[in-house]
Design an enzyme around this catalytic site. Structure first.
Site, PDB file in Angstrom:
ATOM      1  N   HIS A  79      70.795  28.207   6.893  1.00  0.00           N
ATOM      2  CA  HIS A  79      70.598  29.470   7.592  1.00  0.00           C
ATOM      3  C   HIS A  79      69.908  29.452   8.961  1.00  0.00           C
ATOM      4  CE1 HIS A  79      71.389  30.989   3.525  1.00  0.00           C
ATOM      5  NE2 HIS A  79      71.412  32.224   3.995  1.00  0.00           N
ATOM      6  N   ASN A 128      65.614  20.989   6.095  1.00  0.00           N
ATOM      7  CA  ASN A 128      65.848  22.411   5.571  1.00  0.00           C
ATOM      8  C   ASN A 128      65.271  22.859   4.411  1.00  0.00           C
ATOM      9  OD1 ASN A 128      67.546  24.834   5.751  1.00  0.00           O
ATOM     10  ND2 ASN A 128      68.782  23.986   4.151  1.00  0.00           N
TER      11      ASN A 128
END
Lengths: 267, 267
Positions: free
Chosen positions: B48, B80
């Site tokens: 994201h 991440n």
């Protein structure tokens, strides 16, 4: 970069490249602007996207082709000064030959992935010139060529040609057909669409209408080298083909049969 | 990708990421669209840019963060799912801590050149995932953070932070200050401007106002791993920090003195 050439625009001879100078694009904010210094000692030519030789109809037009936003770093020997220049001449021949009264050309850089032979992964890799690094060196260049049967006609047919060439020396013996690709390949790679508004029934394939072969005129090469020696075309200046075209056969009517089948585009 | 978080937006809890699904962006023409299949077996997370955890104020808002145009391929372990997730939490802490009533964040990918140790040339090199290759793997990610002293104030001061992190595992011991860069560096690299309309006298430096350190909560990591084992976060799902924040000190008020001087940005 897009351009439009016609018999009239090419016949005019109102400009001389000796009066044109490479210049930075003041309309861009400084941090995003290519600098003349970025190209200095980079080993690359300042390669026109719209060729200067297509803009002889006015000095102002020709001058405008010397802005750095119309340039990309191009390999000089074997590419910008050779095969690529012949390819530009091929485009003009589409008009000179009388085949198309109107030709539009879109030219630009690409950054294409290659399959790494070691780990089999696809990677894009390109040099950035300048200090600090500022201008990307494209891996390839494309031209999309529109040969129009009629000027400004809403129904006339259009011969489409799409080509991708590596930014590397290319032997003059190589057929231009070897660089023909499906238009969709350039669309995917550039992120742009090129013929959305042109219905399929108006489209033809350029390389089925003309011989997609470059024309090499060795006497031009000799002239260029003389010019380089005389200091007129040093450090990356693009040396266009000689305007003297007397007795030169058209590449469109010349050349052998099409070579091997169209090759895979990627890699 | 830009977002705006406030105490009210973060306090709301009207969404659950279990009901959100990664999906392609139908508004993009197919040839230019990232596909779910591009990420499959790529080894990269669907990372994201605007975090799902910042969009708990409505299920629709959270769902919209799962569109592939809000994703980039990100290294999972060590990035991440770790340092980058802590960095996202750092941003929320700017609000939670009461320091800023309004925080805006712009997040995006970068493709930065590296100096080749062999030939001393600068090169950009990045992987492209998918078959055929379709989605570029950024070399770095940036966040530009705006901590506003007042909401919607035309005169309030704004604490600016600009950070660039490599798309690679980062040790949790590393100070966030090591990734702080001049805003101009992100502008040059991204081709965008971020604070043109904010007069200099209204700007402050975020890392002079708060400790730019990440907060690592190991119990979250244990929870994440349990979740992965349970199959809820397989194959690239972004696992956000736990919403349970009880007893957690603020990274803004915690942490040691700033570490070493800001490092050179390129390379």
């Amino acid at each position: 970069m897009a351009e439009h050439i016609t018999p009239a625009s090419l016949a005019a001879n109102n400009a001389n490249r000796r009066y044109s100078f490479f210049h930075e694009d003041d309309s861009l904010p400084l941090p995003f602007r290519a600098k003349l210094a970025d190209y200095a000692r980079s080993g690359y030519d300042r390669g026109h996207q719209v060729p200067a030789a297509d803009a002889k109809w006015s000095q102002e037009a020709m001058d405008s082709t010397f802005v750095l936003t119309n340039m990309c770093p191009q390999v000089g020997d074997g590419f910008n000064r050779d095969y690529w220049a012949h390819f530009e001449e091929f485009c003009r021949e589409l008009v000179y030959s009388g085949k198309y009264p109107s030709v539009r050309i879109v030219t630009g850089p690409l950054y294409l992935p290659k399959k790494d032979p070691v780990d089999q992964k696809w990677r894009v890799s390109y040099e950035v010139i300048g200090n600090p690094p500022n201008v990307a060196v494209p891996t390839h260049f494309y031209k999309v060529i529109y040969g129009e049967d009629a000027v400004e006609s809403p129904v006339g047919r259009v011969a489409l040609g799409a080509f991708v060439l590596p930014n590397a020396p290319i032997a003059n013996q190589k057929s231009l057909r070897d660089f023909e690709v499906p238009l969709e390949a350039i669309e995917r790679a550039s992120g742009m669409t090129f013929a959305d508004k042109l219905p399929l029934e108006r489209r033809k394939r350029l390389c089925e209408e003309v011989k997609c072969e470059i024309l090499v005129r060795e006497f031009d090469k000799a002239k260029q080298q003389a010019s380089v020696r005389a200091g007129n075309a040093k450090q990356g200046a693009v040396v266009g083909p000689s305007p003297d075209r007397s007795g030169v056969p058209s590449p469109i009517t010349r050349g052998g049969p099409p070579t091997s089948e169209q090759k895979g585009f990627w890699g």
